[in-house]
Design a protein around this motif. Sequence first.
Motif, short mmCIF file in Angstrom:
data_model
loop_
_atom_site.label_atom_id
_atom_site.label_comp_id
_atom_site.label_asym_id
_atom_site.label_seq_id
_atom_site.Cartn_x
_atom_site.Cartn_y
_atom_site.Cartn_z
N SER A 1 0.81 -1.22 0.00
CA SER A 1 0.00 0.00 0.00
C SER A 1 0.84 1.26 0.00
O SER A 1 0.33 2.35 -0.24
CB SER A 1 -0.92 0.01 1.23
OG SER A 1 -0.15 0.03 2.41
N CYS B 1 -14.08 1.41 6.95
CA CYS B 1 -13.44 0.49 6.02
C CYS B 1 -13.80 -0.95 6.34
O CYS B 1 -14.16 -1.74 5.44
CB CYS B 1 -11.93 0.66 6.06
SG CYS B 1 -11.31 2.18 5.31
N TYR C 1 -5.23 -3.64 -1.40
CA TYR C 1 -6.16 -2.77 -0.70
C TYR C 1 -5.64 -1.33 -0.71
O TYR C 1 -4.44 -1.10 -0.50
CB TYR C 1 -6.30 -3.18 0.77
CG TYR C 1 -6.71 -4.61 1.01
CD1 TYR C 1 -7.65 -5.26 0.21
CD2 TYR C 1 -6.16 -5.33 2.07
CE1 TYR C 1 -8.03 -6.56 0.46
CE2 TYR C 1 -6.53 -6.64 2.33
CZ TYR C 1 -7.46 -7.25 1.52
OH TYR C 1 -7.82 -8.56 1.77
N LYS C 2 -6.53 -0.38 -0.90
CA LYS C 2 -6.19 1.04 -0.82
C LYS C 2 -7.23 1.74 0.06
O LYS C 2 -8.43 1.63 -0.20
CB LYS C 2 -6.17 1.68 -2.21
CG LYS C 2 -5.17 1.07 -3.18
CD LYS C 2 -3.75 1.15 -2.67
CE LYS C 2 -2.78 0.47 -3.62
NZ LYS C 2 -1.42 0.38 -3.03
N THR C 3 -6.78 2.47 1.07
CA THR C 3 -7.70 3.13 1.99
C THR C 3 -7.87 4.61 1.67
O THR C 3 -8.35 5.37 2.51
CB THR C 3 -7.23 2.95 3.45
OG1 THR C 3 -5.86 3.34 3.56
CG2 THR C 3 -7.36 1.50 3.88
N THR C 4 -7.50 5.01 0.46
CA THR C 4 -7.77 6.38 0.03
C THR C 4 -9.25 6.52 -0.34
O THR C 4 -9.98 5.54 -0.46
CB THR C 4 -6.91 6.72 -1.19
OG1 THR C 4 -6.98 5.64 -2.13
CG2 THR C 4 -5.46 6.93 -0.79
N GLU D 1 -6.59 6.65 -9.31
CA GLU D 1 -5.87 5.64 -8.52
C GLU D 1 -5.29 4.54 -9.43
O GLU D 1 -4.19 4.04 -9.19
CB GLU D 1 -6.81 5.01 -7.49
CG GLU D 1 -7.26 5.98 -6.41
CD GLU D 1 -6.12 6.39 -5.50
OE1 GLU D 1 -5.68 5.54 -4.69
OE2 GLU D 1 -5.67 7.54 -5.59
N PHE E 1 -11.10 -0.74 -2.59
CA PHE E 1 -11.13 0.46 -1.76
C PHE E 1 -12.21 0.28 -0.69
O PHE E 1 -13.39 0.59 -0.94
CB PHE E 1 -11.43 1.69 -2.61
CG PHE E 1 -10.43 1.94 -3.69
CD1 PHE E 1 -9.34 2.77 -3.47
CD2 PHE E 1 -10.56 1.33 -4.93
CE1 PHE E 1 -8.40 3.00 -4.48
CE2 PHE E 1 -9.63 1.55 -5.94
CZ PHE E 1 -8.55 2.38 -5.71
N THR F 1 -12.88 1.97 1.92
CA THR F 1 -13.48 3.23 2.38
C THR F 1 -14.79 3.50 1.67
O THR F 1 -15.74 4.02 2.26
CB THR F 1 -12.50 4.39 2.15
OG1 THR F 1 -11.24 4.08 2.74
CG2 THR F 1 -13.04 5.68 2.76
#
Length: 222
Positions: free
Chosen positions: A31, A109, A163-166, A181, A211, A213
């Motif tokens: 990440s 999330c 996984y990306k938490t943006t 992204e 994502f 989020t």
Amino acid sequence: KSFVRRLPDDWSLPELAPSVRSTVKAAASASDIGAGVGQEPVRFSLKTEEGRQVGTIVHRWLERYAREGVDQGVEGLDKSSVERIRRQLTRAGVVASQIDHAVDRVRTCLQNALQSERGQWLLSPHEEHACELEISGVVHNELVHGSIDRTFIADGIRWVVDYKTTAPAKGESVDGFLVREENIYREQVQTYVELFRHLEERREVRGALYFPTIDSWYEIAC
């Protein structure tokens, strides 16, 4: 009694194989690659220390659910789990003024992933499933190393998921955010896919970003 062996007069060293250029990609965390590169401001940016710690804690809990089962979290995080998340963030150095926001972000999330059809599919047991899988190999004559958030085989397809938490910036469309992204992380995911294609030459391998989020999934053409 000793013997002396002499080499022929025309002997020379054999030609060495071409060297492989060595690089390291995602040695710490998948990440982290590309985070902050070319991004617009987000509501809770990974450029901040708080954002990075949120990402780390989310990854840790998603790994736990993938290993232990998603059923325990489908009804929502209980009070003890929320307090545990708070302690983890505090120990990670999130300041008091940001701790409530960070806890809410982690909880959002996790609940999105646990309660959505896509998230449950992603975290459920599959053939050869693994989390935070370390993998190395040669891609385009470079020795690369990666840590893959989630991988498994479903319906004969090897999935490689990061996984990306943006999240989208204020006023930014989800579609625009996903394209942005994808531009940032395409090379990373394509590298992971190529590593698996070398290992499993006869299997279809696909890569995607998830994502939590906003509970969005984006498959990357590889």
